[in-house]
Scaffold this motif. Sequence first.
Motif, PDB file in Angstrom:
ATOM      1  N   VAL A 182      19.967 -20.910 -34.598  1.00 30.12           N
ATOM      2  CA  VAL A 182      21.750 -19.602 -33.979  1.00 30.12           C
ATOM      3  C   VAL A 182      20.169 -18.620 -33.928  1.00 30.12           C
ATOM      4  O   VAL A 182      20.723 -18.116 -32.762  1.00 30.12           O
ATOM      5  CB  VAL A 182      22.809 -19.284 -35.433  1.00 30.12           C
ATOM      6  CG1 VAL A 182      23.068 -18.428 -34.392  1.00 30.12           C
ATOM      7  CG2 VAL A 182      23.517 -20.720 -35.366  1.00 30.12           C
ATOM      8  N   TYR A 183      19.636 -18.014 -34.380  1.00 32.37           N
ATOM      9  CA  TYR A 183      18.774 -17.120 -34.099  1.00 32.37           C
ATOM     10  C   TYR A 183      17.619 -17.791 -32.527  1.00 32.37           C
ATOM     11  O   TYR A 183      17.799 -16.375 -31.995  1.00 32.37           O
ATOM     12  CB  TYR A 183      17.296 -16.970 -35.167  1.00 32.37           C
ATOM     13  CG  TYR A 183      16.463 -15.831 -34.950  1.00 32.37           C
ATOM     14  CD1 TYR A 183      16.595 -14.551 -34.700  1.00 32.37           C
ATOM     15  CD2 TYR A 183      14.635 -16.253 -34.326  1.00 32.37           C
ATOM     16  CE1 TYR A 183      15.745 -13.956 -34.337  1.00 32.37           C
ATOM     17  CE2 TYR A 183      13.970 -15.674 -33.845  1.00 32.37           C
ATOM     18  CZ  TYR A 183      14.991 -13.943 -33.957  1.00 32.37           C
ATOM     19  OH  TYR A 183      13.082 -13.396 -33.632  1.00 32.37           O
ATOM     20  N   LEU A 184      17.723 -18.202 -32.380  1.00 28.94           N
ATOM     21  CA  LEU A 184      16.328 -19.053 -31.616  1.00 28.94           C
ATOM     22  C   LEU A 184      17.377 -19.039 -30.199  1.00 28.94           C
ATOM     23  O   LEU A 184      16.912 -18.827 -29.709  1.00 28.94           O
ATOM     24  CB  LEU A 184      15.820 -20.861 -31.909  1.00 28.94           C
ATOM     25  CG  LEU A 184      14.780 -20.147 -32.567  1.00 28.94           C
ATOM     26  CD1 LEU A 184      13.840 -21.851 -32.971  1.00 28.94           C
ATOM     27  CD2 LEU A 184      13.095 -19.629 -32.233  1.00 28.94           C
ATOM     28  N   ALA A 185      18.536 -19.227 -30.363  1.00 32.00           N
ATOM     29  CA  ALA A 185      19.976 -19.647 -29.647  1.00 32.00           C
ATOM     30  C   ALA A 185      19.589 -18.935 -28.885  1.00 32.00           C
ATOM     31  O   ALA A 185      19.831 -17.775 -27.677  1.00 32.00           O
ATOM     32  CB  ALA A 185      20.611 -20.593 -29.621  1.00 32.00           C
ATOM     33  N   ARG A 186      20.408 -17.289 -29.439  1.00 26.88           N
ATOM     34  CA  ARG A 186      20.905 -16.189 -29.492  1.00 26.88           C
ATOM     35  C   ARG A 186      19.554 -15.425 -28.742  1.00 26.88           C
ATOM     36  O   ARG A 186      19.558 -14.959 -27.931  1.00 26.88           O
ATOM     37  CB  ARG A 186      21.261 -14.666 -31.024  1.00 26.88           C
ATOM     38  CG  ARG A 186      22.468 -16.079 -31.447  1.00 26.88           C
ATOM     39  CD  ARG A 186      23.208 -14.877 -31.911  1.00 26.88           C
ATOM     40  NE  ARG A 186      24.365 -15.327 -32.130  1.00 26.88           N
ATOM     41  CZ  ARG A 186      24.739 -15.243 -33.435  1.00 26.88           C
ATOM     42  NH1 ARG A 186      24.622 -13.971 -34.353  1.00 26.88           N
ATOM     43  NH2 ARG A 186      26.800 -15.614 -34.613  1.00 26.88           N
ATOM     44  N   ASN A 187      18.433 -15.719 -28.854  1.00 25.09           N
ATOM     45  CA  ASN A 187      16.676 -14.934 -28.725  1.00 25.09           C
ATOM     46  C   ASN A 187      16.540 -15.393 -27.646  1.00 25.09           C
ATOM     47  O   ASN A 187      16.988 -14.505 -26.213  1.00 25.09           O
ATOM     48  CB  ASN A 187      16.513 -15.069 -29.231  1.00 25.09           C
ATOM     49  CG  ASN A 187      14.942 -13.958 -29.034  1.00 25.09           C
ATOM     50  OD1 ASN A 187      14.753 -13.088 -29.411  1.00 25.09           O
ATOM     51  ND2 ASN A 187      13.362 -14.523 -29.257  1.00 25.09           N
ATOM     52  N   ALA A 188      16.871 -16.326 -27.174  1.00 24.41           N
ATOM     53  CA  ALA A 188      16.797 -16.933 -25.508  1.00 24.41           C
ATOM     54  C   ALA A 188      17.851 -16.600 -24.688  1.00 24.41           C
ATOM     55  O   ALA A 188      17.948 -16.626 -23.710  1.00 24.41           O
ATOM     56  CB  ALA A 188      16.308 -18.265 -25.909  1.00 24.41           C
ATOM     57  N   TRP A 189      18.760 -16.824 -24.931  1.00 18.56           N
ATOM     58  CA  TRP A 189      20.233 -15.840 -24.338  1.00 18.56           C
ATOM     59  C   TRP A 189      20.071 -14.746 -23.918  1.00 18.56           C
ATOM     60  O   TRP A 189      20.432 -14.138 -22.777  1.00 18.56           O
ATOM     61  CB  TRP A 189      21.273 -16.623 -25.331  1.00 18.56           C
ATOM     62  CG  TRP A 189      23.111 -16.024 -24.789  1.00 18.56           C
ATOM     63  CD1 TRP A 189      23.123 -15.875 -23.456  1.00 18.56           C
ATOM     64  CD2 TRP A 189      23.839 -16.901 -25.170  1.00 18.56           C
ATOM     65  NE1 TRP A 189      24.586 -16.122 -23.122  1.00 18.56           N
ATOM     66  CE2 TRP A 189      25.005 -16.477 -24.272  1.00 18.56           C
ATOM     67  CE3 TRP A 189      24.609 -17.651 -26.856  1.00 18.56           C
ATOM     68  CZ2 TRP A 189      26.387 -16.808 -24.388  1.00 18.56           C
ATOM     69  CZ3 TRP A 189      25.972 -17.909 -26.791  1.00 18.56           C
ATOM     70  CH2 TRP A 189      26.561 -17.276 -25.913  1.00 18.56           C
ATOM     71  N   LEU A 190      19.887 -13.816 -24.897  1.00 17.08           N
ATOM     72  CA  LEU A 190      19.164 -12.051 -24.552  1.00 17.08           C
ATOM     73  C   LEU A 190      18.243 -12.413 -23.720  1.00 17.08           C
ATOM     74  O   LEU A 190      18.231 -11.341 -22.447  1.00 17.08           O
ATOM     75  CB  LEU A 190      19.226 -11.562 -25.864  1.00 17.08           C
ATOM     76  CG  LEU A 190      18.578 -10.434 -26.177  1.00 17.08           C
ATOM     77  CD1 LEU A 190      20.200  -9.839 -25.263  1.00 17.08           C
ATOM     78  CD2 LEU A 190      17.891  -9.485 -27.281  1.00 17.08           C
TER      79      LEU A 190
END
Length: 367
Positions: A182-190
């Motif tokens: 989730v951290y990686l997905a949200r960071n890449a999303w941002l």
Amino acid sequence: MNNVMQQQLDFIAYIQRMLVEGDFSATYKFALLHAIADVCVEQTSLSDNNTLDITLPTLADKLLTLYWHHAMPFSAEHTGESALLKQNTGAQSKVISVLFECQQNNIRNMRQLKQSSLYKPAFTAAMHTLKTGPLWRLQILARQEECFLYPHQLFGSGRETKYIRLNAGIASCFRRFYDLVVYLARNAWLQKIQSIKHNQALIGRQSQLQDFLFGVDRNALTKAKPVLIELQTNQCFYCRKPMKGDVEVDHFIPFSRYANDLGHNFVAAHRTCNNNKRDFLAAPIHRARWQEQNLVTHTQTISNELGGYFHCDADTSLAVSNWAYQVAESSNAKLWLGRNTFEEAGVMLQERELVGLVAEKPAGYEV
């Protein structure tokens, strides 16, 4: 090492490769990855080697939940949909537009939406987006399907797919590494949202915050360009064709992999080649030529000319290179050969063999 531990390592390596080798022109894939992780942790019981069926309606509902806050106006200085952050580089996402319309009809949360007549068109938009895009593109790495998480074909021709089936053990991996995924997905999303030009006008200087804190010193890179052009005799490092006005300084070991500027890690390349290589590691034939050029033939020149601007230590650059390619080998990553052309990361050659290779133009490469 037991099978569960090995699969967990393979899972982490695959997620890492997905975020580097995937083509993320929009944010849908990040949302799908997040949604799958959410569904996995919501299971009441799941053994290490179980498969897990996830229906498409479940994923579509998750997408609506994840995008709900994204459909709210970001800028008070704009009105209507122009105040919304875009989720892709083209037109606004249909899901965002539909959710925005729902909110304009005084629907204030997902619970109200599900009880209203507007839920059906919102759900339909989410299902359409899911089935025509991220569901079958999430697992395309370096433009090839690698279905590590779930198979792409569940039914015969003519039958509509109604669910995905996570491969044995994958749901347990999502549960075990939920926080990380989730951290990686949200960071890449941002980062994707910040990179879209339309959004930068709304966000303002915040959009440059990451580059400001952790990015490349573009002014310093201009010092490296003429040095590299001269020692490469004005030829693009990758395609070996003459460079004109489209010269860029490329981090041979991508900055996204090792976020420090090393003088011996720079090469000059066409903008087209540099943009196509992106965050991929280059194929062994390029690595051999880089070692010959920067760590052997011109190592002292680079130290003398760039030492005042960057850390210049050939041994450090070699060590970082060895580390990056060892990781690529262990995760079976794709290595960039030329425009849209990749090689599998096989067994890495020894340093002395790499240095001794003859640099030559990759077969079939075009600018």
